[in-house]
Scaffold this motif. Structure first.
Motif, PDB file in Angstrom:
ATOM      1  N   GLY A 186       5.048   7.019  -2.846  1.00 19.37           N
ATOM      2  CA  GLY A 186       4.040   6.607  -3.804  1.00 19.37           C
ATOM      3  C   GLY A 186       3.430   5.260  -3.492  1.00 19.37           C
ATOM      4  N   GLU A 187       2.697   4.722  -4.456  1.00 21.15           N
ATOM      5  CA  GLU A 187       2.079   3.410  -4.301  1.00 21.15           C
ATOM      6  C   GLU A 187       3.099   2.333  -4.626  1.00 21.15           C
ATOM      7  OE1 GLU A 187      -0.916   2.231  -3.395  1.00 21.15           O
ATOM      8  OE2 GLU A 187      -1.523   4.231  -2.832  1.00 21.15           O
ATOM      9  N   HIS A 188       3.135   1.314  -3.819  1.00 23.84           N
ATOM     10  CA  HIS A 188       4.045   0.191  -4.036  1.00 23.84           C
ATOM     11  C   HIS A 188       3.268  -1.106  -3.935  1.00 23.84           C
ATOM     12  CE1 HIS A 188       7.761   2.466  -3.733  1.00 23.84           C
ATOM     13  NE2 HIS A 188       7.266   3.077  -2.680  1.00 23.84           N
TER      14      HIS A 188
ATOM     15  N   GLY B  93       0.815  -1.212   0.000  1.00 23.63           N
ATOM     16  CA  GLY B  93       0.000   0.000   0.000  1.00 23.63           C
ATOM     17  C   GLY B  93       0.847   1.258   0.000  1.00 23.63           C
ATOM     18  N   ARG B  94       0.200   2.320   0.408  1.00 23.69           N
ATOM     19  CA  ARG B  94       0.839   3.638   0.393  1.00 23.69           C
ATOM     20  C   ARG B  94       1.761   3.783   1.604  1.00 23.69           C
ATOM     21  NH1 ARG B  94      -0.129   7.653  -2.688  1.00 23.69           N
ATOM     22  NH2 ARG B  94       0.256   9.793  -2.060  1.00 23.69           N
ATOM     23  N   ASP B  95       2.983   4.235   1.342  1.00 21.55           N
ATOM     24  CA  ASP B  95       3.943   4.487   2.417  1.00 21.55           C
ATOM     25  C   ASP B  95       3.717   5.897   2.950  1.00 21.55           C
ATOM     26  OD1 ASP B  95       6.450   2.657   0.636  1.00 21.55           O
ATOM     27  OD2 ASP B  95       5.244   1.993   2.319  1.00 21.55           O
ATOM     28  N   ASN B  96       2.836   6.015   3.927  1.00 24.74           N
ATOM     29  CA  ASN B  96       2.442   7.330   4.423  1.00 24.74           C
ATOM     30  C   ASN B  96       2.872   7.561   5.874  1.00 24.74           C
ATOM     31  OD1 ASN B  96       0.747   5.643   5.789  1.00 24.74           O
ATOM     32  ND2 ASN B  96      -1.131   6.369   4.816  1.00 24.74           N
TER      33      ASN B  96
ATOM     34  N   SER C  70       1.008   1.333   8.296  1.00 23.07           N
ATOM     35  CA  SER C  70       1.974   1.118   7.224  1.00 23.07           C
ATOM     36  C   SER C  70       3.332   0.693   7.784  1.00 23.07           C
ATOM     37  CB  SER C  70       2.128   2.393   6.395  1.00 23.07           C
ATOM     38  OG  SER C  70       3.103   2.206   5.393  1.00 23.07           O
TER      39      SER C  70
END
Length: 184
Positions: free
Chosen positions: A174-176, A58-61, A66
């Motif tokens: 970003g998205e991974h 998912g998103r690395d936020n 995460s």
């Protein structure tokens, strides 16, 4: 008149003894490497890194969710429990997690998550607010309480020979798609 040459009895005994010793030495030479190999294989990897989720799905936020989806899995392959108190798990840049009062039971696995959480028998938390494992390339090194390397797992590569990242830099973005490596 016929003459026969007879070998005295003591010569025969000496020849039999020499042949017996030679056979014993040959058998020892053949079986020693096999038993040494068995011994080293048996001693190999009592506690080892068995999986690494270095790029949380998912998103690395930087959310705790995460961060906790980034982890390293450690497995005790023996039947006996191992006291991991004072053992360390370290990345290539030197960021280190130290096990504190933790015993890994025989044939058990524990995941060491990056984020904040409540430690249990199956999950430990580094209680960090930043990512530890580089998505592109890194090395996880497990050392015992004497500082001896127990196991190491690496992934990826460096594109630029002089590139060196520091923990303050943002390595995720970003998205991974989640990257997961399972070892052994």
């Amino acid at each position: 008149m016929s003459t026969s040459t007879r070998t005295p009895a003591y010569v025969t005994v000496r020849r039999v003894a020499a042949a017996s010793l030679a056979t014993g030495a040959l058998v020892s030479a053949i079986t020693l490497p096999a038993s040494a190999a068995d011994h080293s294989r048996h001693q190999r990897g009592q506690v080892e890194i068995t999986a690494v989720q270095y790029d949380s799905p998912g998103r690395d936020n930087y959310s705790n969710r995460s961060l906790n989806r980034e982890w390293v899995e450690i497995t005790n392959t023996t039947r006996r429990s191992v006291n991991l108190d004072g053992w360390t798990l370290r990345n290539r840049d030197g960021e280190t997690y130290t096990f504190d009062y933790f015993r890994l039971e025989g044939r058990a696995t524990v995941r060491i998550h990056t984020g904040i959480g409540r430690d249990s028998r199956t999950d430990l938390y580094q209680d960090l607010r930043h990512y530890v494992w580089d998505n592109r390339s890194d090395t996880a090194t497990l050392r015992n309480d004497y500082g001896r390397r127990v196991d190491t797992e690496s992934w990826g590569y460096r594109r630029h020979g002089g590139e060196h990242r520091h923990w303050g830099e943002h390595r995720h973005g970003g998205e991974h798609q989640g990257r997961y490596h399972h070892y052994r």
